[in-house]
Design an enzyme around this catalytic site. Sequence first.
Site, PDB file in Angstrom:
ATOM      1  N   ASP A  57      -3.087   4.940  -2.264  1.00 25.32           N
ATOM      2  CA  ASP A  57      -3.941   5.366  -1.517  1.00 25.32           C
ATOM      3  C   ASP A  57      -4.393   6.677  -2.189  1.00 25.32           C
ATOM      4  OD1 ASP A  57      -4.997   5.007   1.337  1.00 25.32           O
ATOM      5  OD2 ASP A  57      -4.117   7.083   1.500  1.00 25.32           O
TER       6      ASP A  57
ATOM      7  N   ASP B 273       1.012  -1.319   0.092  1.00 21.23           N
ATOM      8  CA  ASP B 273      -0.062  -0.174  -0.009  1.00 21.23           C
ATOM      9  C   ASP B 273       0.962   1.136  -0.122  1.00 21.23           C
ATOM     10  OD1 ASP B 273      -2.078   1.772   0.434  1.00 21.23           O
ATOM     11  OD2 ASP B 273      -3.167   0.139   1.733  1.00 21.23           O
TER      12      ASP B 273
ATOM     13  N   GLU C  94      -7.029   3.709  -5.666  1.00 18.10           N
ATOM     14  CA  GLU C  94      -7.919   3.770  -4.870  1.00 18.10           C
ATOM     15  C   GLU C  94      -8.471   4.961  -5.160  1.00 18.10           C
ATOM     16  OE1 GLU C  94      -9.618   4.477  -0.131  1.00 18.10           O
ATOM     17  OE2 GLU C  94      -7.687   5.555  -1.255  1.00 18.10           O
TER      18      GLU C  94
ATOM     19  N   HIS D 274     -11.146  -2.477   4.238  1.00 19.94           N
ATOM     20  CA  HIS D 274     -10.977  -2.077   5.659  1.00 19.94           C
ATOM     21  C   HIS D 274     -11.609  -0.588   5.853  1.00 19.94           C
ATOM     22  CE1 HIS D 274      -8.044   0.340   3.031  1.00 19.94           C
ATOM     23  NE2 HIS D 274      -7.739   1.156   4.086  1.00 19.94           N
ATOM     24  N   ASP D 275     -12.349  -0.076   4.967  1.00 21.99           N
ATOM     25  CA  ASP D 275     -12.894   1.181   5.325  1.00 21.99           C
ATOM     26  C   ASP D 275     -14.500   1.223   5.626  1.00 21.99           C
ATOM     27  OD1 ASP D 275     -10.511   2.656   5.184  1.00 21.99           O
ATOM     28  OD2 ASP D 275     -10.546   3.069   3.106  1.00 21.99           O
TER      29      ASP D 275
END
Length: 541
Positions: A209, A100, A268, A327-328
């Site tokens: 990200d 990431d 993302e 994870h969000d």
Amino acid sequence: MPQDFLWWRDGVIYQIYPRSFADSNGDGVGDLRGIRSRLDYLRDLGVDAIWLSPIYPSPMKDFGYDVADYCSVDPVFGALADFDDLLRQAHARGIRVILDMVMNHTSDQHPWFIESRSSRDNPKRDWYIWRDPSPSRRPWNRHGGPPNNWASVFGGSAWEFDAKTGQSYLHLFVPGQPDLNWRNPEVKQALFDACRFWLDRGVDGFRLDVAHMFYKHPDLPDAPPKLGLRGFDRQHHFYYEHLPETHTLWKEFRRLLDEYSERAAVGEVAPDAAADYYGNGNDELHLAFNFSPMGLPWNPRAIQRAVVNHEARLPAGAWPCWVLSNHDVTRHISRWGSGALGDARARVAATLLLTLRGTPFTYYGEEIGMRQANIPRAEIVDPPGKRYWPFYKGRDGCRTPMHWNDGPHGGFGAGKPWLRLSRDVDRINVQRQQGEPESLLNFYRRLIALRRSNPALQRGSFRALIDRPSDVMAYLREVEGQAALICLNFASDEAKFDLRLAGGGEWRALSSSVTHSGEGMKVTGEMTLYPNEALVLGRTA
Ligand code: NOJ
């Protein structure tokens, strides 16, 4: 496997949240050795790559998304040598590794920011976005107001006043995450170098990200208001989302990756613009997450529309990328149902994810049906959860430790985990499901294996088949000489599907989410789907 198998296009990718996957040393936080000890599980599941949420040194104000050193590993996860070992062992099992990369912002503890905030004329001052306060309209604002009205994603102003130099810095996330100034070429150079550091070690790719937020309008104009619940949602984001410079950057990044063999980047980005990040289909990001199904109700028409619209917007040569949980967000099994209905829908959702055209990303625990955990207020650690409770409880509930077995701490590790486990761990765990042929885990395994062995599912074109109101979402995947038909019954009643819509002929059931024993059965004409049945068929001729 076809000769030209390409892991990021043809494979299945599994997201690991390292804090919560497996804890090897009993400190309550997952780590790299823990992940390494579970690689055989991942190989048997059939995944082709893992994406690790950030493992770099970090004060953990946003649990690793605040990076203090891009070229090392946080001691809580292990050491660089542990990473090298994990990478070697993963590769030995045919599993690629994606890191990431969080490059829109650093931690406020990153040496670059420490230098930047030390004085107005420090050479790194311009690596971040500093501005004078605006004349304040509020008497309690002794130092003046924020430079503009931008709200942080996590609440409050996006500006933090720094008394030492009398200016404010921009942070689109928590104050411990100052935004970098990508207009400064030195910033780009430093971060590209960090990426090379990992590429040279053999890392296979990066998840980028907030890839759409890197460039801010040079004048930093006020954000116009719009309707929404929380501060950030009440503003238009024109001035820091999808600026044209962002695309120039990712094209340059693509050229960097192309210097190496078979490396890939997945961005993302806000779902409405995912299709724009592929450039001409071959010269920008390899993949951009399409999150749109995450925001939709359990409704076949809504989901089908999202898929069809995205397919229509993609440039030729671009390859979609689907994701239902991460994870969000609330885990999709909890979002779309509860109890037995949740279980049944999880299988329909798995079939959707693993048979759409595009690369599927699965989120750890989804393959065993882990639910969103209920975290009591006193134990919430996620910054937006703390700030907005009880209106928004944050993201801790989807980040709880993996359920390996029904032993202490669900087999996650010897120590008390950093987040409590969901109470259903006795029932929902890997060990138990490994022993049950009809478990969700075995259903995922079979579907992943089917996808891998079936060129139409892996590579085929996509054509939606139902355009009138119906409980069934159906689509065809075709490559030369082979077709797969997917029929998803979203309702808890039986539903009919007329195979003439798919060109007629005889079809053979390849996978059913309801009856394993029906697989292999031949069908023609009008068929009946069980309640909540996801059926994958192959054409026999
Ligand atoms: C997106 C990540 O997915 C999220 O977890 C993080 O908090 C923000 N970006 C900030 O890095």
